[in-house]
Design an enzyme around this catalytic site. Structure first.
Site, PDB file in Angstrom:
ATOM      1  N   ARG A   1      10.308  17.323 -17.928  1.00  0.00           N
ATOM      2  CA  ARG A   1      10.746  17.946 -19.338  1.00  0.00           C
ATOM      3  C   ARG A   1       9.441  18.310 -19.884  1.00  0.00           C
ATOM      4  O   ARG A   1       9.432  19.112 -21.060  1.00  0.00           O
ATOM      5  CB  ARG A   1      11.574  17.138 -20.066  1.00  0.00           C
ATOM      6  CG  ARG A   1      12.972  17.010 -19.407  1.00  0.00           C
ATOM      7  CD  ARG A   1      13.665  15.822 -20.343  1.00  0.00           C
ATOM      8  NE  ARG A   1      14.107  14.636 -19.401  1.00  0.00           N
ATOM      9  CZ  ARG A   1      14.631  13.658 -19.862  1.00  0.00           C
ATOM     10  NH1 ARG A   1      14.768  13.464 -21.006  1.00  0.00           N
ATOM     11  NH2 ARG A   1      15.076  12.703 -19.157  1.00  0.00           N
ATOM     12  N   GLY A   2       8.275  17.683 -19.753  1.00  0.00           N
ATOM     13  CA  GLY A   2       6.918  17.844 -20.589  1.00  0.00           C
ATOM     14  C   GLY A   2       6.537  19.071 -20.952  1.00  0.00           C
ATOM     15  O   GLY A   2       5.972  19.292 -21.963  1.00  0.00           O
TER      16      GLY A   2
ATOM     17  N   GLU B   1       2.410  23.104 -16.609  1.00  0.00           N
ATOM     18  CA  GLU B   1       2.519  21.774 -16.630  1.00  0.00           C
ATOM     19  C   GLU B   1       1.746  21.170 -18.001  1.00  0.00           C
ATOM     20  O   GLU B   1       0.802  21.918 -18.308  1.00  0.00           O
ATOM     21  CB  GLU B   1       1.895  21.001 -15.484  1.00  0.00           C
ATOM     22  CG  GLU B   1       1.836  19.606 -15.506  1.00  0.00           C
ATOM     23  CD  GLU B   1       3.253  18.947 -15.568  1.00  0.00           C
ATOM     24  OE1 GLU B   1       4.019  19.194 -16.245  1.00  0.00           O
ATOM     25  OE2 GLU B   1       3.367  18.062 -14.499  1.00  0.00           O
ATOM     26  N   ASP B   2       2.358  20.042 -18.655  1.00  0.00           N
ATOM     27  CA  ASP B   2       1.669  19.885 -19.866  1.00  0.00           C
ATOM     28  C   ASP B   2       0.502  18.813 -19.610  1.00  0.00           C
ATOM     29  O   ASP B   2      -0.612  19.253 -20.197  1.00  0.00           O
ATOM     30  CB  ASP B   2       2.651  18.825 -20.509  1.00  0.00           C
ATOM     31  CG  ASP B   2       3.437  17.568 -19.762  1.00  0.00           C
ATOM     32  OD1 ASP B   2       3.564  17.903 -18.463  1.00  0.00           O
ATOM     33  OD2 ASP B   2       3.856  16.755 -20.215  1.00  0.00           O
TER      34      ASP B   2
ATOM     35  N   ASP C   1      -2.370  13.816 -14.489  1.00  0.00           N
ATOM     36  CA  ASP C   1      -2.880  12.607 -14.682  1.00  0.00           C
ATOM     37  C   ASP C   1      -3.357  11.992 -13.292  1.00  0.00           C
ATOM     38  O   ASP C   1      -4.530  12.503 -12.761  1.00  0.00           O
ATOM     39  CB  ASP C   1      -1.789  11.763 -15.388  1.00  0.00           C
ATOM     40  CG  ASP C   1      -2.034  10.347 -15.732  1.00  0.00           C
ATOM     41  OD1 ASP C   1      -2.861   9.549 -15.115  1.00  0.00           O
ATOM     42  OD2 ASP C   1      -1.640  10.093 -16.856  1.00  0.00           O
TER      43      ASP C   1
ATOM     44  N   LYS D   1      -6.539  14.903 -17.255  1.00  0.00           N
ATOM     45  CA  LYS D   1      -7.238  13.628 -17.172  1.00  0.00           C
ATOM     46  C   LYS D   1      -8.045  13.244 -16.234  1.00  0.00           C
ATOM     47  O   LYS D   1      -7.365  12.366 -15.387  1.00  0.00           O
ATOM     48  CB  LYS D   1      -5.866  12.319 -17.544  1.00  0.00           C
ATOM     49  CG  LYS D   1      -6.185  11.604 -19.055  1.00  0.00           C
ATOM     50  CD  LYS D   1      -5.098  10.659 -18.857  1.00  0.00           C
ATOM     51  CE  LYS D   1      -4.102  10.514 -19.864  1.00  0.00           C
ATOM     52  NZ  LYS D   1      -3.201   9.313 -19.812  1.00  0.00           N
TER      53      LYS D   1
ATOM     54  N   PHE E   1      -3.474   7.072 -23.592  1.00  0.00           N
ATOM     55  CA  PHE E   1      -2.103   7.495 -23.521  1.00  0.00           C
ATOM     56  C   PHE E   1      -1.639   8.479 -24.519  1.00  0.00           C
ATOM     57  O   PHE E   1      -1.858   8.184 -25.739  1.00  0.00           O
ATOM     58  CB  PHE E   1      -1.205   6.030 -23.538  1.00  0.00           C
ATOM     59  CG  PHE E   1       0.074   6.291 -22.993  1.00  0.00           C
ATOM     60  CD1 PHE E   1       0.368   6.297 -21.599  1.00  0.00           C
ATOM     61  CD2 PHE E   1       1.111   7.008 -23.549  1.00  0.00           C
ATOM     62  CE1 PHE E   1       1.560   6.489 -21.079  1.00  0.00           C
ATOM     63  CE2 PHE E   1       2.597   7.096 -22.923  1.00  0.00           C
ATOM     64  CZ  PHE E   1       2.508   6.984 -21.508  1.00  0.00           C
ATOM     65  N   VAL E   2      -1.316   9.648 -24.194  1.00  0.00           N
ATOM     66  CA  VAL E   2      -1.007  10.615 -25.193  1.00  0.00           C
ATOM     67  C   VAL E   2       0.503  11.118 -25.264  1.00  0.00           C
ATOM     68  O   VAL E   2       1.067  10.901 -24.296  1.00  0.00           O
ATOM     69  CB  VAL E   2      -1.905  12.177 -24.883  1.00  0.00           C
ATOM     70  CG1 VAL E   2      -3.252  11.660 -25.284  1.00  0.00           C
ATOM     71  CG2 VAL E   2      -1.615  12.504 -23.503  1.00  0.00           C
TER      72      VAL E   2
ATOM     73  N   ASP F   1       5.829  12.684 -23.614  1.00  0.00           N
ATOM     74  CA  ASP F   1       6.847  11.414 -24.257  1.00  0.00           C
ATOM     75  C   ASP F   1       6.227  10.179 -23.883  1.00  0.00           C
ATOM     76  O   ASP F   1       5.364  10.078 -23.049  1.00  0.00           O
ATOM     77  CB  ASP F   1       8.237  11.520 -23.360  1.00  0.00           C
ATOM     78  CG  ASP F   1       8.259  10.973 -22.244  1.00  0.00           C
ATOM     79  OD1 ASP F   1       7.555  11.812 -21.241  1.00  0.00           O
ATOM     80  OD2 ASP F   1       8.899  10.032 -21.960  1.00  0.00           O
TER      81      ASP F   1
ATOM     82  N   ARG G   1       8.286  13.548 -28.124  1.00  0.00           N
ATOM     83  CA  ARG G   1       7.964  14.801 -27.397  1.00  0.00           C
ATOM     84  C   ARG G   1       7.993  15.872 -28.778  1.00  0.00           C
ATOM     85  O   ARG G   1       7.402  17.070 -28.395  1.00  0.00           O
ATOM     86  CB  ARG G   1       9.107  15.458 -26.443  1.00  0.00           C
ATOM     87  CG  ARG G   1       9.182  14.393 -25.190  1.00  0.00           C
ATOM     88  CD  ARG G   1      10.311  15.143 -24.434  1.00  0.00           C
ATOM     89  NE  ARG G   1      10.615  14.252 -23.328  1.00  0.00           N
ATOM     90  CZ  ARG G   1      10.091  13.994 -22.140  1.00  0.00           C
ATOM     91  NH1 ARG G   1       8.847  14.826 -21.981  1.00  0.00           N
ATOM     92  NH2 ARG G   1      10.463  13.163 -21.396  1.00  0.00           N
TER      93      ARG G   1
HETATM   94  C1  PRP Z   1       4.492  13.184 -16.810  1.00  0.00           C
HETATM   95  C2  PRP Z   1       3.991  14.704 -17.214  1.00  0.00           C
HETATM   96  C3  PRP Z   1       3.689  15.496 -15.819  1.00  0.00           C
HETATM   97  C4  PRP Z   1       3.309  14.280 -14.911  1.00  0.00           C
HETATM   98  C5  PRP Z   1       1.999  13.982 -14.952  1.00  0.00           C
HETATM   99  O1  PRP Z   1       5.857  13.671 -16.298  1.00  0.00           O
HETATM  100  O2  PRP Z   1       4.867  15.496 -17.879  1.00  0.00           O
HETATM  101  O3  PRP Z   1       4.463  16.067 -15.377  1.00  0.00           O
HETATM  102  O4  PRP Z   1       3.981  13.006 -15.701  1.00  0.00           O
HETATM  103  O5  PRP Z   1       1.444  12.779 -14.175  1.00  0.00           O
HETATM  104  P1  PRP Z   1       0.846  12.401 -12.670  1.00  0.00           P
HETATM  105  O6  PRP Z   1      -0.255  13.394 -12.611  1.00  0.00           O
HETATM  106  O7  PRP Z   1       0.457  11.278 -12.676  1.00  0.00           O
HETATM  107  O8  PRP Z   1       1.968  12.655 -11.822  1.00  0.00           O
HETATM  108  P2  PRP Z   1       7.026  12.616 -16.247  1.00  0.00           P
HETATM  109  O9  PRP Z   1       7.274  12.118 -15.069  1.00  0.00           O
HETATM  110  O10 PRP Z   1       6.840  11.406 -17.349  1.00  0.00           O
HETATM  111  O11 PRP Z   1       8.492  13.308 -16.656  1.00  0.00           O
HETATM  112  P3  PRP Z   1       8.807  14.152 -17.865  1.00  0.00           P
HETATM  113  O12 PRP Z   1       7.703  15.596 -17.844  1.00  0.00           O
HETATM  114  O13 PRP Z   1      10.002  14.603 -18.194  1.00  0.00           O
HETATM  115  O14 PRP Z   1       8.210  13.236 -19.149  1.00  0.00           O
HETATM  116 MG    MG Z   2       7.288  11.506 -19.076  1.00  0.00          MG
HETATM  117 MN    MN Z   3       6.286  16.036 -16.562  1.00  0.00          MN
END
Ligand code: PRP
Ligand code: MG
Ligand code: MN
Length: 179
Positions: free
Chosen positions: A46-47, A102-103, A106, A134, A155-156, A162, A168
């Site tokens: 969803r991010g 992508e948001d 990480d 990051k 942690f952002v 979220d 969000r």
């Molecule tokens: C979060 C974020 C990225 C991902 C990055 O998504 O939106 O998609 O984690 O992390 P990584 O590089 O360590 O994989 P999340 O799984 O929390 O789902 P969301 O987008 O629904 O919040």
């Molecule tokens: Mg998430």
């Molecule tokens: Mn995500």
């Protein structure tokens, strides 16, 4: 639902700086895909929902918008390293130009998994635009074609991102600080 200790959010990137950066990214992407018939812009739910909404409105290209839902964190703050696809694309992408939006990158597990999945479908071109990167946390060797901001290991939240499914809707990027 996991319970989280109380925290405050300090502004890290203002809504104004984000808007300026999104405009610049959109220019670079529009130049790169200038000759496309149509660009399939794929948001990772969803991010990315806020970022993709702003980005597509700045693209000077014919676009189609589609979504994949991938989740690796759930309500946790630690990557499960297991990326689950909860919703796949509506359309096929074989022979088409695709931009994944992508948001944040990480550990890299989410992006790595999604790129593997999509490149197996033989798109003509497949590029990635991530708002935040990051690099200090990377565990999988992957990077976006275009990145909005490199950030330190904080942690952002906000602008789609979220913390335990909260924050969000914050218009800027903030960092979480526990008191
Ligand atoms: C979060 C974020 C990225 C991902 C990055 O998504 O939106 O998609 O984690 O992390 P990584 O590089 O360590 O994989 P999340 O799984 O929390 O789902 P969301 O987008 O629904 O919040
Ligand atoms: Mg998430
Ligand atoms: Mn995500």
């Amino acid at each position: 639902m996991t319970a989280h200790p109380p925290y405050v959010i300090d502004e890290m990137i203002s809504a104004k700086s984000i808007a300026a950066r999104v405009e610049a990214l959109a220019r670079d992407i529009s130049d790169h895909f200038a000759d496309t018939d149509k660009l399939v812009v794929v948001g990772l739910l969803r991010g990315s929902f806020v970022f993709i909404a702003d980005l597509v409105r700045e693209l000077d290209l014919p676009v189609e918008v589609d979504f994949i839902e991938a989740s690796s964190y759930g309500d946790s703050t630690v990557s499960s390293r297991e990326v689950r696809i909860l919703k796949d694309l509506r359309s096929g992408i074989e022979g088409r130009d695709v931009l994944v939006v992508e948001d944040i990158v990480d550990t890299g597990f989410t992006l790595h998994h999604v790129i593997g999945l999509l490149s197996a479908r033989d798109p003509a071109r497949l590029e990635v635009c991530a708002l935040l990167d990051k690099p200090a946390r990377r565990e999988v060797d992957i990077r976006a074609t275009w990145t909005g901001f490199e950030i330190p290991d904080e942690f952002v939240v906000g602008y789609g991102i979220d913390y335990g499914q909260r924050n969000r809707n914050l218009p800027h990027i903030g960092k979480v600080r526990f008191e």
